[in-house]
Write a protein that holds these residues in place. Structure first.
Motif, PDB file in Angstrom:
ATOM      1  N   VAL A 143       0.835  -1.200   0.000  1.00  0.00           N
ATOM      2  CA  VAL A 143       0.000   0.000   0.000  1.00  0.00           C
ATOM      3  C   VAL A 143       0.873   1.255   0.000  1.00  0.00           C
ATOM      4  O   VAL A 143       0.622   2.215  -0.742  1.00  0.00           O
ATOM      5  N   ASP A 144       1.917   1.236   0.811  1.00  0.00           N
ATOM      6  CA  ASP A 144       2.816   2.392   0.856  1.00  0.00           C
ATOM      7  C   ASP A 144       3.574   2.560  -0.460  1.00  0.00           C
ATOM      8  O   ASP A 144       3.694   3.678  -0.975  1.00  0.00           O
ATOM      9  N   ALA A 145       4.067   1.468  -1.024  1.00  0.00           N
ATOM     10  CA  ALA A 145       4.831   1.546  -2.262  1.00  0.00           C
ATOM     11  C   ALA A 145       3.997   2.101  -3.406  1.00  0.00           C
ATOM     12  O   ALA A 145       4.523   2.761  -4.323  1.00  0.00           O
ATOM     13  N   LEU A 146       2.682   1.863  -3.359  1.00  0.00           N
ATOM     14  CA  LEU A 146       1.790   2.369  -4.395  1.00  0.00           C
ATOM     15  C   LEU A 146       1.364   3.812  -4.143  1.00  0.00           C
ATOM     16  O   LEU A 146       0.587   4.381  -4.916  1.00  0.00           O
ATOM     17  N   GLY A 147       1.881   4.387  -3.063  1.00  0.00           N
ATOM     18  CA  GLY A 147       1.624   5.796  -2.804  1.00  0.00           C
ATOM     19  C   GLY A 147       0.382   6.101  -2.010  1.00  0.00           C
ATOM     20  O   GLY A 147      -0.077   7.247  -1.967  1.00  0.00           O
ATOM     21  N   HIS A 148      -0.172   5.101  -1.332  1.00  0.00           N
ATOM     22  CA  HIS A 148      -1.389   5.303  -0.550  1.00  0.00           C
ATOM     23  C   HIS A 148      -1.073   5.334   0.947  1.00  0.00           C
ATOM     24  O   HIS A 148      -0.176   4.621   1.418  1.00  0.00           O
ATOM     25  N   GLU A 149      -1.831   6.111   1.674  1.00  0.00           N
ATOM     26  CA  GLU A 149      -1.739   6.139   3.132  1.00  0.00           C
ATOM     27  C   GLU A 149      -2.435   4.917   3.707  1.00  0.00           C
ATOM     28  O   GLU A 149      -3.501   4.511   3.223  1.00  0.00           O
ATOM     29  N   ILE A 150      -1.845   4.312   4.713  1.00  0.00           N
ATOM     30  CA  ILE A 150      -2.520   3.239   5.433  1.00  0.00           C
ATOM     31  C   ILE A 150      -3.538   3.885   6.362  1.00  0.00           C
ATOM     32  O   ILE A 150      -3.184   4.678   7.239  1.00  0.00           O
ATOM     33  N   ARG A 151      -4.806   3.547   6.163  1.00  0.00           N
ATOM     34  CA  ARG A 151      -5.874   4.172   6.935  1.00  0.00           C
ATOM     35  C   ARG A 151      -6.261   3.311   8.138  1.00  0.00           C
ATOM     36  O   ARG A 151      -6.321   2.094   8.038  1.00  0.00           O
ATOM     37  N   LEU A 152      -6.523   3.964   9.247  1.00  0.00           N
ATOM     38  CA  LEU A 152      -7.017   3.281  10.440  1.00  0.00           C
ATOM     39  C   LEU A 152      -8.528   3.214  10.323  1.00  0.00           C
ATOM     40  O   LEU A 152      -9.196   4.247  10.227  1.00  0.00           O
ATOM     41  N   LEU A 153      -9.082   1.992  10.319  1.00  0.00           N
ATOM     42  CA  LEU A 153     -10.502   1.815  10.029  1.00  0.00           C
ATOM     43  C   LEU A 153     -11.312   1.253  11.188  1.00  0.00           C
ATOM     44  O   LEU A 153     -12.544   1.369  11.189  1.00  0.00           O
ATOM     45  N   GLY A 203     -12.645   0.869  -4.711  1.00  0.00           N
ATOM     46  CA  GLY A 203     -12.704   2.247  -5.186  1.00  0.00           C
ATOM     47  C   GLY A 203     -12.823   3.292  -4.098  1.00  0.00           C
ATOM     48  O   GLY A 203     -12.996   4.477  -4.380  1.00  0.00           O
ATOM     49  N   ASP A 204     -12.730   2.879  -2.847  1.00  0.00           N
ATOM     50  CA  ASP A 204     -12.866   3.810  -1.720  1.00  0.00           C
ATOM     51  C   ASP A 204     -11.501   4.379  -1.332  1.00  0.00           C
ATOM     52  O   ASP A 204     -10.553   3.630  -1.081  1.00  0.00           O
ATOM     53  N   ARG A 205     -11.389   5.690  -1.253  1.00  0.00           N
ATOM     54  CA  ARG A 205     -10.147   6.342  -0.885  1.00  0.00           C
ATOM     55  C   ARG A 205     -10.303   7.322   0.278  1.00  0.00           C
ATOM     56  O   ARG A 205      -9.402   8.121   0.539  1.00  0.00           O
ATOM     57  N   THR A 206     -11.412   7.265   0.952  1.00  0.00           N
ATOM     58  CA  THR A 206     -11.661   8.248   2.012  1.00  0.00           C
ATOM     59  C   THR A 206     -12.071   7.661   3.361  1.00  0.00           C
ATOM     60  O   THR A 206     -11.822   8.288   4.397  1.00  0.00           O
ATOM     61  N   THR A 207     -12.694   6.505   3.379  1.00  0.00           N
ATOM     62  CA  THR A 207     -13.231   5.970   4.630  1.00  0.00           C
ATOM     63  C   THR A 207     -12.117   5.722   5.641  1.00  0.00           C
ATOM     64  O   THR A 207     -11.073   5.160   5.319  1.00  0.00           O
ATOM     65  N   ARG A 208     -12.360   6.129   6.870  1.00  0.00           N
ATOM     66  CA  ARG A 208     -11.411   5.891   7.965  1.00  0.00           C
ATOM     67  C   ARG A 208     -12.178   5.912   9.284  1.00  0.00           C
ATOM     68  O   ARG A 208     -13.374   6.206   9.305  1.00  0.00           O
ATOM     69  N   PHE A 209     -11.496   5.626  10.383  1.00  0.00           N
ATOM     70  CA  PHE A 209     -12.156   5.596  11.689  1.00  0.00           C
ATOM     71  C   PHE A 209     -12.761   6.969  11.978  1.00  0.00           C
ATOM     72  O   PHE A 209     -12.119   7.996  11.734  1.00  0.00           O
ATOM     73  N   PRO A 210     -14.018   7.016  12.501  1.00  0.00           N
ATOM     74  CA  PRO A 210     -14.747   8.278  12.572  1.00  0.00           C
ATOM     75  C   PRO A 210     -14.317   9.266  13.647  1.00  0.00           C
ATOM     76  O   PRO A 210     -14.748  10.418  13.632  1.00  0.00           O
ATOM     77  N   THR A 211     -13.488   8.844  14.609  1.00  0.00           N
ATOM     78  CA  THR A 211     -13.045   9.777  15.640  1.00  0.00           C
ATOM     79  C   THR A 211     -11.523   9.770  15.713  1.00  0.00           C
ATOM     80  O   THR A 211     -10.849   8.944  15.087  1.00  0.00           O
ATOM     81  N   SER A 212     -10.965  10.665  16.499  1.00  0.00           N
ATOM     82  CA  SER A 212      -9.525  10.702  16.696  1.00  0.00           C
ATOM     83  C   SER A 212      -9.092   9.550  17.590  1.00  0.00           C
ATOM     84  O   SER A 212      -9.899   9.026  18.376  1.00  0.00           O
TER      85      SER A 212
END
Length: 211
Positions: free
Chosen positions: A108-118, A194-203
């Motif tokens: 995921v990192d090599a492809l230029g994407h952030e690892i998201r906490l879900l 195709g999702d590039r935005t979903t992540r855990f909803p709080t800090s």
């Protein structure tokens, strides 16, 4: 897995974790390395050079101090010993470091994407992820870069290489290592959809209050 009270106890825990790392496909052959130290100690144990994490024995471990000197055990420490030593120098609270080569985190990192906490566990245990650009295995640049990121993050991604996770004890370091790869796997699957935005909803701080 609680805090071990002796060096022998730390080694026993690291042997168990090494088998778990390989069993889960987080490292192959002699890839990856592990270390731990007792609270407040200036010495740590680290896996030896070329050791396979699922075949570890007590004689495979090297005892080193924070000055980078070998003081006992296997005379040939892992080629990544500086990664462990320099991280411990800046993180006196760290009792263990798990370094492994998980496929999804690296991809995921090599492809230029952030690892998201879900998930809640991602937010609580990983919290945030530091990143170091590619440097050769065992280099000062890699070790110093990882240590600098470890000042603020318990999980550090090493580009085109792997990741490291810290904990106050061996169990917590491995828990964080597993969670960063699970977060990367979930991110990979979301990207396939195709999702590039979903992540855990709080800090992470808010998540910890409710964990």
């Amino acid at each position: 897995m609680g805090q071990a009270a002796t060096v022998d106890g730390l080694i026993e825990q690291l042997i168990d974790v090494g088998a778990g790392v390989v069993d889960r496909g987080f490292a192959l052959a002699s890839g990856g390395n592990l270390s731990a130290r007792l609270p407040g100690s200036e010495e740590f144990v680290v896996t030896g050079k070329g050791t396979w994490l699922d075949r570890l024995e007590p004689a495979d471990f090297t005892v080193m101090n924070l000055a980078g000197e070998t003081v006992g055990g296997n005379p040939a420490p892992s080629s990544e010993w500086k990664l462990h030593q320099r991280t411990y120098q800046v993180r006196q609270d760290a009792g263990a470091l798990v370094h492994m080569h998980p496929q999804h985190a690296v991809l995921v990192d090599a492809l230029g994407h952030e690892i998201r906490l879900l998930t809640l566990d991602h937010a609580v245990y990983v919290r945030s992820i530091g990143r170091v650009p590619f440097h050769p295995n065992g280099s000062d640049e890699l070790a110093d870069g990882a240590a600098e990121q470890a000042r603020e993050h318990n999980c550090v991604l090493l580009a085109h290489h792997g990741c490291s996770a810290l904990g106050e004890d061996v169990g917590m370091a491995f828990r964080r290592a597993m969670n960063i790869e699970e977060a990367a796997t979930a991110t990979y699957r979301a990207l396939l959809l195709g999702d590039r935005t979903t992540r855990f909803p709080t800090s992470p701080d808010e998540a910890i209050q409710h964990a």
